[in-house]
Structure formats: C-alpha cells, structure tokens
Motif scaffolding. Structure first.
Motif, PDB file in Angstrom:
ATOM      1  N   PRO A  93       4.785 -24.398  28.980  1.00 49.67           N
ATOM      2  CA  PRO A  93       3.635 -24.489  29.801  1.00 49.67           C
ATOM      3  C   PRO A  93       2.650 -23.335  29.316  1.00 49.67           C
ATOM      4  O   PRO A  93       1.534 -23.402  29.092  1.00 49.67           O
ATOM      5  CB  PRO A  93       3.776 -24.353  31.134  1.00 49.67           C
ATOM      6  N   ALA A  94       3.461 -21.864  28.759  1.00 46.93           N
ATOM      7  CA  ALA A  94       2.637 -21.164  28.333  1.00 46.93           C
ATOM      8  C   ALA A  94       1.727 -21.332  27.083  1.00 46.93           C
ATOM      9  O   ALA A  94       0.583 -20.922  26.969  1.00 46.93           O
ATOM     10  CB  ALA A  94       3.529 -19.778  27.998  1.00 46.93           C
ATOM     11  N   LEU A 144      -4.862 -24.871  35.612  1.00 46.90           N
ATOM     12  CA  LEU A 144      -4.676 -25.891  34.718  1.00 46.90           C
ATOM     13  C   LEU A 144      -3.545 -26.647  35.293  1.00 46.90           C
ATOM     14  O   LEU A 144      -2.352 -26.169  35.675  1.00 46.90           O
ATOM     15  CB  LEU A 144      -3.920 -25.296  33.361  1.00 46.90           C
ATOM     16  N   LEU A 145      -3.870 -27.734  35.622  1.00 50.24           N
ATOM     17  CA  LEU A 145      -2.872 -28.933  36.248  1.00 50.24           C
ATOM     18  C   LEU A 145      -2.085 -29.732  35.338  1.00 50.24           C
ATOM     19  O   LEU A 145      -2.858 -30.267  34.289  1.00 50.24           O
ATOM     20  CB  LEU A 145      -3.667 -29.937  37.091  1.00 50.24           C
ATOM     21  N   LEU A 146      -0.979 -29.683  35.169  1.00 54.37           N
ATOM     22  CA  LEU A 146      -0.122 -30.403  34.124  1.00 54.37           C
ATOM     23  C   LEU A 146       0.711 -31.446  34.560  1.00 54.37           C
ATOM     24  O   LEU A 146       1.470 -31.197  35.740  1.00 54.37           O
ATOM     25  CB  LEU A 146       0.597 -29.423  33.317  1.00 54.37           C
ATOM     26  N   GLY A 147       0.685 -32.672  34.170  1.00 60.40           N
ATOM     27  CA  GLY A 147       1.742 -33.807  34.407  1.00 60.40           C
ATOM     28  C   GLY A 147       2.790 -33.849  33.146  1.00 60.40           C
ATOM     29  O   GLY A 147       2.003 -34.368  32.234  1.00 60.40           O
ATOM     30  N   SER A 196       6.285 -26.979  39.476  1.00 64.84           N
ATOM     31  CA  SER A 196       6.453 -25.602  38.904  1.00 64.84           C
ATOM     32  C   SER A 196       4.968 -24.824  38.679  1.00 64.84           C
ATOM     33  O   SER A 196       3.878 -25.541  38.824  1.00 64.84           O
ATOM     34  CB  SER A 196       6.852 -25.906  37.307  1.00 64.84           C
ATOM     35  N   ALA A 197       5.192 -23.632  38.635  1.00 62.18           N
ATOM     36  CA  ALA A 197       3.936 -22.839  38.750  1.00 62.18           C
ATOM     37  C   ALA A 197       4.008 -21.486  37.767  1.00 62.18           C
ATOM     38  O   ALA A 197       5.036 -21.097  37.593  1.00 62.18           O
ATOM     39  CB  ALA A 197       3.413 -22.284  39.910  1.00 62.18           C
ATOM     40  N   HIS A 238      -4.277 -19.713  36.842  1.00 57.31           N
ATOM     41  CA  HIS A 238      -2.967 -20.219  37.325  1.00 57.31           C
ATOM     42  C   HIS A 238      -2.508 -21.534  36.503  1.00 57.31           C
ATOM     43  O   HIS A 238      -3.550 -22.179  36.168  1.00 57.31           O
ATOM     44  CB  HIS A 238      -2.745 -20.542  39.010  1.00 57.31           C
ATOM     45  N   TYR A 239      -1.283 -21.797  36.732  1.00 57.50           N
ATOM     46  CA  TYR A 239      -1.258 -23.399  36.042  1.00 57.50           C
ATOM     47  C   TYR A 239      -0.221 -23.984  37.228  1.00 57.50           C
ATOM     48  O   TYR A 239       0.763 -23.259  37.872  1.00 57.50           O
ATOM     49  CB  TYR A 239      -0.515 -23.539  34.657  1.00 57.50           C
ATOM     50  N   LEU A 240      -0.297 -25.242  37.237  1.00 61.81           N
ATOM     51  CA  LEU A 240       0.724 -26.124  38.204  1.00 61.81           C
ATOM     52  C   LEU A 240       1.050 -27.377  37.446  1.00 61.81           C
ATOM     53  O   LEU A 240       0.296 -27.877  36.751  1.00 61.81           O
ATOM     54  CB  LEU A 240       0.037 -26.456  39.544  1.00 61.81           C
ATOM     55  N   GLU A 241       2.532 -27.515  37.733  1.00 66.32           N
ATOM     56  CA  GLU A 241       2.975 -28.708  36.786  1.00 66.32           C
ATOM     57  C   GLU A 241       3.936 -29.673  37.843  1.00 66.32           C
ATOM     58  O   GLU A 241       4.514 -29.089  38.455  1.00 66.32           O
ATOM     59  CB  GLU A 241       3.715 -28.150  35.775  1.00 66.32           C
ATOM     60  N   VAL A 242       3.989 -30.757  37.451  1.00 64.55           N
ATOM     61  CA  VAL A 242       4.827 -31.806  38.195  1.00 64.55           C
ATOM     62  C   VAL A 242       5.399 -32.802  37.064  1.00 64.55           C
ATOM     63  O   VAL A 242       4.474 -33.149  36.319  1.00 64.55           O
ATOM     64  CB  VAL A 242       4.205 -32.584  39.488  1.00 64.55           C
TER      65      VAL A 242
END
Length: 378
Positions: free
Chosen positions: A172-173, A93-96, A294-295, A189-193
């Motif tokens: 994010p969770a 999951l990619l988050l902005g 963040s991850a 996984h998830y990644l965020e910026v």
C-alpha cells in the motif's frame, strides 16, 4: 524503451480473460512518454459499548483496536512527498485489493499476492460536508516511482507500469507514493479492504439496495441480475463490483461505473441504520469493520477511526461527486489506457484548491462517456 518483466504486467484478475481490450485503438503520433462508510460502523459500535457499560467496555474496545492492521506509510515514504492540505480538507486513498487469501480459490486460482484492483481518491472538502471521488483505472499506464518493500529491499521505478502493479511490488505504501506522484496531492490516509472482507461487511450490514436499468450477466464474476430492483448480499455485491464483461465495452472502465454506483448505494444504506436501536448489532458491525479493513498507522485504532467517521458523517450520496481520472485508449496495447495529461492535471488541481471538479475536465475521457446501468436504492 525497455519492456517491463512479466510480473510487472500482471494478468487481468481472474474475473475472466480480457475481451478485445478497451475498444478501438487510437492512432498516436509518437511513442509513449518516459470502502469509507465502514468507518461509521466503528462509531456505532462505540455507542453500543457505551450503552452496555461496565468493565466489558474497556475489554471490547481493546478487542476492536487489536483487530485493525496498520501500515506506517509515513516511515516508508519519508519526506519526499507533496505538501499537505492546509485548508481543512483531506485526501484519503481507498483501495480494494484483489487478494484471494482465505477464499480457497473461490474467486479464481493462479493469482498470487495482491494488486490494487480498485483505487479511489476521496477528497473531503474543508467543510467536511461534500466529497469528490476520483477512480483510477487499474490498467492505466503510469510512471511508478522507486519504492521501499516491506522486507526492507527496494523496488525499482518504471517509466511505464500498469498502475495496479504498484501494490504488487511495494504494498500500500508504494500505491500511495504512485498516486501522490501522479496527482501532486498528499494522501492524509489510506483504507483498504480485500475480497473476503468486502463480502463480510455487506453481509453484516444486511445487504445494499440497487436498481439495474437493464439485465447484467457476467459468467466470469458470477453475476446475473435482471432489470429492476435488487437487495445485494455480500456474494452478489462482490460479483457486481468485479463485473466487467457485462457492461460497457467489457473493460475496467465499465466496472468502475458499477463500483461508483455501488458506493453511493452503500452510503444510502448506511444512513438508514440506527446505531442506538440495536447496540449488539452495532458492535458486530464495528467488529467486522475493524477485522476486515487495513489502514495507515495514524488511523489504525478504534478511536482514530471513530474520529474520522464523525468528520465524514455529513456527507451524503447527493453531496458526493464521482468521476474517473481522464484517460484514453492506448494505441500500443488495447488492454491498457493512458492518462490525458492536461485533463488529469485540471482534476487534481481542482482538488488541490478544494474546488469542484469541472465537468469539462472529463469531457474527452473514455471513462465517463456512458451512464451507469446501476443506480442506488430500490
């Protein structure tokens, strides 16, 4: 059906007030039913450190590890989750987030906290040579599950909640849990910026090349581009991915098309950089990437990120299929969209079986009806 409270229907991010919603309302017969390539920079930094050698390597490696912020998603979600993929494929999951922290009001004021302004499910196939990306419109009305909050409290679930509120109420969770519930896919996984981090990454990279098929002007995001070729640095790149009033029907659906086109351009730009030609720059990219993303805790170390970057190395823009989750306009609220349940189920089922998303699955969606005004490269 009870209406949500005001904080569960957050205002549109301050890239401007909403224009007449998403478009013409459609009559319904019933009530509603109850930034990826940054990882490669970390790998490049590791190569640079190897070339430098000496005792500085261990120190620099420790520094990179210290940059990364991690969230223990597994602990927050427990065991009530979909089964994981067993064929070697993976879902990320990619988050902005639209956090304005540290921007000193530059991207608008009056917005507290953060929401999942951009959300994309990245499915990497079992060969790790192809990928599918499904964008989830932030204004989609979804069933939001009950979530655990970071301070230890709980956030009640809601039958009808705007998708991006999941981040606001549970971080994010909670967004991961919401995506897993609606898709039936387990996120590995998830990644965020956030805004500030995105801009720094693009500047460190040296800009990204795009071509606009027509002029785009959006005073709310600050974007003003003529038709033609452009190299976007951080500030302009951020304006592009935030733009909604200069494209399509002025909704989030048009902005998603810009975001998808920009990601392909970013992949193309990343593939042109030689990490061995400038070790210092490679380390600078790694340092910026680890400071700004963040991850989940399973990825929150330099070596784990490098391992993932190696796994994604073979994926190119022409091997990346991008779609928007099938949606339709909400007849009860012109500023929201509703999932097309059957079509969305076909999309998620294809990913669950590690198959290409059938084009017919998005045929009726209002999110994939027009071509993007932006393409990768210059």
């Amino acid at each position: 059906m009870p209406h949500e409270s005001h904080d569960e229907h957050p205002a549109h991010p301050v890239d401007g007030p909403s224009v007449p919603g998403y478009g013409p309302a459609r009559v319904r017969g019933s009530r509603r039913k109850p930034r990826k390539k940054a990882l490669r920079y970390v790998a490049w930094g590791a190569l640079g450190l190897t070339l430098v050698g000496g005792g500085g390597v261990a120190y620099a490696w420790q520094h990179l590890n210290g940059n990364i912020q991690g969230t223990d998603v597994n602990a927050a979600l427990g065991h009530d989750r979909p089964a994981g993929q067993r064929d070697g494929s993976m879902n990320i999951l990619l988050l902005g987030s639209d956090s304005r922290a540290g921007t000193h009001g530059r991207y608008g004021s009056g917005v507290s906290g953060a929401r999942a302004d951009t959300a994309m499910v990245l499915h990497v196939d079992k060969s790790h040579q192809k990928a599918s990306v499904v964008s989830i419109p932030r204004d989609t009305m979804v069933e939001r599950p009950q979530c655990t909050q970071s301070h230890g409290g709980g956030a009640a679930g809601a039958q009808q909640a705007m998708f991006n509120s999941s981040y606001q109420v549970g971080g994010p969770a909670c967004t991961v849990k919401t995506v897993e519930k609606m898709s039936g896919l387990r996120m590995n996984h998830y990644l965020e910026v956030d805004f500030k981090g995105f801009q720094k990454l693009i500047d460190e990279l040296g800009g990204v090349d795009i071509t606009t098929r027509k002029a785009i002007k959006d005073p709310n995001s600050g974007l003003s581009l003529t038709a033609g070729k452009h190299t976007l640095k951080g500030e302009e790149a951020l304006a592009l991915v935030r733009t909604r009033h200069g494209v399509g029907d002025g909704s989030d659906l048009g902005r998603i098309q810009l975001q998808q086109a920009f990601i392909k351009a970013l992949i193309h730009r990343a593939n042109t950089v030689d990490p061995l030609s400038d070790p210092a720059k490679s380390y600078g990219l790694a340092d910026t990437a680890t400071k700004t993303i963040s991850a989940d805790s399973d990825l929150a170390s330099a070596d784990k990120l490098i391992g993932l970057a190696k796994e994604l190395k073979g994926i190119s823009p022409d091997r990346t299929d991008m779609v928007t989750m099938p949606v339709t306009y909400d007849a009860q609220d012109a500023g929201r969209v509703l999932p097309l349940d059957k079509a969305s189920h076909r999309v998620w089922t294809a990913l669950r079986h590690d198959e290409p998303i059938p084009k017919s699955a998005t045929k009726e969606s209002v999110g994939d009806r027009t071509d993007s005004p932006v393409s990768a490269g210059s």
